[in-house]
Design an enzyme around this catalytic site. Sequence first.
Site, PDB file in Angstrom:
ATOM      1  N   TYR A  56      16.713   1.707  -2.049  1.00  0.00           N
ATOM      2  CA  TYR A  56      16.183   3.136  -1.839  1.00  0.00           C
ATOM      3  C   TYR A  56      17.429   4.100  -1.332  1.00  0.00           C
ATOM      4  O   TYR A  56      17.168   5.265  -1.424  1.00  0.00           O
ATOM      5  CB  TYR A  56      15.456   3.539  -0.825  1.00  0.00           C
ATOM      6  N   TYR A 103       9.755  -2.680   6.578  1.00  0.00           N
ATOM      7  CA  TYR A 103      10.182  -3.152   5.296  1.00  0.00           C
ATOM      8  C   TYR A 103      11.681  -3.909   5.373  1.00  0.00           C
ATOM      9  O   TYR A 103      12.522  -3.660   4.585  1.00  0.00           O
ATOM     10  CB  TYR A 103      10.313  -1.897   4.664  1.00  0.00           C
ATOM     11  N   CYS A 127      26.417 -11.483  -4.412  1.00  0.00           N
ATOM     12  CA  CYS A 127      27.176 -11.193  -5.585  1.00  0.00           C
ATOM     13  C   CYS A 127      26.680  -9.915  -6.378  1.00  0.00           C
ATOM     14  O   CYS A 127      26.218 -10.107  -7.580  1.00  0.00           O
ATOM     15  CB  CYS A 127      27.396 -12.430  -6.347  1.00  0.00           C
ATOM     16  N   GLY A 173       1.974   6.551   6.316  1.00  0.00           N
ATOM     17  CA  GLY A 173       3.410   7.395   5.640  1.00  0.00           C
ATOM     18  C   GLY A 173       4.120   8.266   6.572  1.00  0.00           C
ATOM     19  O   GLY A 173       4.945   8.771   6.161  1.00  0.00           O
ATOM     20  N   GLU A 181      -3.336   4.524   8.484  1.00  0.00           N
ATOM     21  CA  GLU A 181      -2.935   3.333   8.256  1.00  0.00           C
ATOM     22  C   GLU A 181      -1.239   3.470   8.321  1.00  0.00           C
ATOM     23  O   GLU A 181      -0.530   3.144   7.420  1.00  0.00           O
ATOM     24  CB  GLU A 181      -2.928   2.656   6.912  1.00  0.00           C
ATOM     25  N   PRO A 182      -0.969   3.457   9.797  1.00  0.00           N
ATOM     26  CA  PRO A 182       0.587   3.538   9.900  1.00  0.00           C
ATOM     27  C   PRO A 182       1.275   2.359   9.775  1.00  0.00           C
ATOM     28  O   PRO A 182       0.807   1.147  10.348  1.00  0.00           O
ATOM     29  CB  PRO A 182       0.765   4.057  11.134  1.00  0.00           C
ATOM     30  N   GLY A 183       2.345   2.221   9.105  1.00  0.00           N
ATOM     31  CA  GLY A 183       3.058   0.762   9.332  1.00  0.00           C
ATOM     32  C   GLY A 183       4.539   1.192  10.065  1.00  0.00           C
ATOM     33  O   GLY A 183       4.688   0.940  11.041  1.00  0.00           O
ATOM     34  N   ARG A 184       5.435   1.956   9.095  1.00  0.00           N
ATOM     35  CA  ARG A 184       6.798   2.209   9.564  1.00  0.00           C
ATOM     36  C   ARG A 184       6.781   2.913  10.978  1.00  0.00           C
ATOM     37  O   ARG A 184       7.565   2.615  11.646  1.00  0.00           O
ATOM     38  CB  ARG A 184       7.363   3.100   8.200  1.00  0.00           C
ATOM     39  N   ARG A 233      16.570  -2.260   2.001  1.00  0.00           N
ATOM     40  CA  ARG A 233      16.627  -0.881   1.921  1.00  0.00           C
ATOM     41  C   ARG A 233      17.675  -0.094   1.287  1.00  0.00           C
ATOM     42  O   ARG A 233      17.493   0.878   0.504  1.00  0.00           O
ATOM     43  CB  ARG A 233      15.954  -0.161   3.120  1.00  0.00           C
TER      44      ARG A 233
HETATM   45  C1  LIG Z   1       2.301   1.137   2.610  1.00  0.00           C
HETATM   46  C2  LIG Z   1       0.730   1.499   2.767  1.00  0.00           C
HETATM   47  C3  LIG Z   1       0.800   2.179   4.067  1.00  0.00           C
HETATM   48  C4  LIG Z   1       1.847   2.297   5.306  1.00  0.00           C
HETATM   49  O1  LIG Z   1       2.991   3.130   4.966  1.00  0.00           O
HETATM   50  P1  LIG Z   1       3.788   3.479   5.879  1.00  0.00           P
HETATM   51  O2  LIG Z   1       4.888   4.470   5.460  1.00  0.00           O
HETATM   52  O3  LIG Z   1       4.762   2.245   6.147  1.00  0.00           O
HETATM   53  O4  LIG Z   1       3.342   4.143   7.044  1.00  0.00           O
HETATM   54  C5  LIG Z   1      -0.573   2.631   4.498  1.00  0.00           C
HETATM   55  N1  LIG Z   1      -1.542   2.572   3.532  1.00  0.00           N
HETATM   56  C6  LIG Z   1      -1.355   2.186   2.244  1.00  0.00           C
HETATM   57  C7  LIG Z   1      -2.260   2.099   1.353  1.00  0.00           C
HETATM   58  C8  LIG Z   1      -0.104   1.589   1.896  1.00  0.00           C
HETATM   59  O5  LIG Z   1       0.173   1.004   0.756  1.00  0.00           O
END
Ligand SMILES: *Cc1c(COP(=O)(O)O)cnc(C)c1O
Length: 448
Positions: A337, A403, A374, A238, A294-297, A333
């Site tokens: 959002y 994303y 469209c 997050g 659990e970093p993604g972004r 996005r």
């Molecule tokens: C989406 C998600 C993440 C990653 O979120 P980011 O904002 O991309 O870091 C981590 N853990 C869980 C359970 C998620 O659903």
Amino acid sequence: MHFFRYHNGHLYCEDVDLARVAEKFGTPLYVYSAGTILDHYTRLDAALAPLDHLICYAVKANSNRAILNLLADAGAGFDIVSGGELYRVVAAGGDPARCTFAGVGKSREEIEYALEQRVYSFNVESEAELDYIDRLAGTKNLRAPIALRANPDVDPRTHDYVSTGSRENKFGIALGRLPAVYERASKMRNVEIVGVQMHIGSQITEAKPFASAIKKVAPIVRELKLKYGINFFSIGGGLGIVYESSFESGTKAWWDESVGRDRRARRGKSLSIREYVDAILPALRDLNLRILLEPGRLLVGNAGVLLTRVLHIKQTVEKKFAIVDAGMNDLIRPALYHSYHEIVPVNQPIASTSMSKSKSKSSMEKIDIVGPVCESGDFFALDREMPEVHEHHLLAIMSAGAYGFVMASNYNSRPLPAEALVHGDRFTLIRERQTWEDLVRGEVEPEW
Ligand SMILES: *Cc1c(COP(=O)(O)O)cnc(C)c1O
């Protein structure tokens, strides 16, 4: 932080001129910087050194095999939300024993596959799901490692669609309920309690919600450790990134000159890795548990751009539009959002460099950057102040690494865009552009 810079008026990704990449692979095209991704991973990993920790990259942010492979080689684990993501991780050489399986609705097929692959943990979001996993593990004579997802009921102060840690969301189990559900789990024959998990939302730009959530959950974690000997506490992902004025000041003198000053004042709030870790470290240290992140972004967001070419300029009485060859199906996005992406020309207009400041100001204009789909929601920027945009210009939509491609669709029967990876002075295609034949593949006309 990212490795996109202007050199002599050309936008580079690391040591590669982005115009060359677009020339070779066409547009719309996602381009990712391997150096940026590894830099983010390494810096987060180093900041967490005081803790026994594992970074589980959230695959859903960007699941291209080449990216997964890069992170697997760097030592990352993976947070997956579907059987398909686990399949990708395995295909990319990732280790299932370093994978956590999240998500509110895991199917039978997905659970069985994850059991066979021996994932590190199933992160369970409801009692019904716990029962289901227990039953399926039983039929396979296996014990499913589980962690329950706690819903700490904090406000992460982010967009509603990506807020997951408050009471009204569908995610997790309320703290008040949590001990009782663990008690039930401890009596199940086919599950093994291994941890606790939480994830409060995405694109969070302050450290406080993270710290509050940890503070709320920590006492329960301590108790669970005593009672069931759990191994880990996962604090989710997050971490937010900067979307606005994401260029470091000084690295892009020309751009700063023309628009940076105003923009920098409105610069998006950023949460540095240091600030984040400083805020969470004290409460976590005491727990003496393995900490999962659990970093993604954070890892991939600023590491990617979407390159798109201007097809036409359309001037109406009210507005000027640049119609580009990327659409909301390629990057949703802004439509979904209302999110902001910085948009810059890949080749800076030659005139403005030699012009005086006042003159270069006058070559700025307000323009809508829109796609060909469209839908009126098909825009990348509205009333954006930009250096004059012309037909055939190549634009870079910044911070599109997370994303972005993963949310792309075939809407309007538009083939999925291609993806390329840059590492130092090399670049290569990591996903071919779809063709029109791909669009109808698998479709069957009835025989009657
Ligand atoms: C989406 C998600 C993440 C990653 O979120 P980011 O904002 O991309 O870091 C981590 N853990 C869980 C359970 C998620 O659903």
